[in-house]
Design a protein around this motif. Sequence first.
Motif, short mmCIF file in Angstrom:
data_model
loop_
_atom_site.label_atom_id
_atom_site.label_comp_id
_atom_site.label_asym_id
_atom_site.label_seq_id
_atom_site.Cartn_x
_atom_site.Cartn_y
_atom_site.Cartn_z
N SER A 1 -3.35 2.57 -4.40
CA SER A 1 -3.22 2.52 -2.81
C SER A 1 -4.48 2.18 -2.07
O SER A 1 -4.59 1.44 -1.32
N GLN B 1 0.71 -1.28 -0.09
CA GLN B 1 -0.09 0.00 -0.19
C GLN B 1 1.00 1.31 -0.03
O GLN B 1 0.44 2.51 -0.39
N ARG B 2 2.13 1.22 0.54
CA ARG B 2 3.05 2.40 0.53
C ARG B 2 3.52 2.72 -0.75
O ARG B 2 3.48 3.98 -0.97
N TYR C 1 1.93 5.68 -2.86
CA TYR C 1 1.90 6.94 -2.30
C TYR C 1 3.39 7.60 -2.66
O TYR C 1 3.35 8.76 -2.88
#
Length: 163
Positions: free
Chosen positions: A76, A40-41, A44
């Motif tokens: 994300s 998920q990072r 970003y």
Amino acid sequence: MNRVMALPLIIAILAAAAPLAAMGFEYWPGLAPCALCLWQRWPYWVAAGLALLALAAPPRWRAWLLGGVGLAIAVSAAIAALHVGVEQGWWPSPLPACLAPGVGAGTSVDDLLLNMAPLPTKPCDEPAYLFPGLPLSVAAMNLIYAALLTIWTLRQALRERRF
């Protein structure tokens, strides 16, 4: 600093804040990330990089770059939605790294030690809660943050196209 220059910088800061906060949660209060948490990072960081490019880009490219930022953050959000579903047991994780190591009959301690991951791993279906009593896992909080930031960023990109 005028609005045109400040907007990409603000978006870059907001995009970078999410993975930086997640890394901070690893140290305090000691939440171990799973493979989906780590995935998920990455969007970003892509979003923050594109926002910084938009800061230096000519005006005709700025709206397109900000649109790319919004799409990166949406990725994300999609990974976070997948993660929430895994946590809730709605579907299995597609990542083999998310599965807890199994111990079968006849598995020796030596075999277990040889198959240990070099870094601590956490199963993706085990929700991590940051605030006791709040029924939102960190993945669910990321889903909300990413969805809101996506909508706001895409609205700003559309606004930039009008100027």
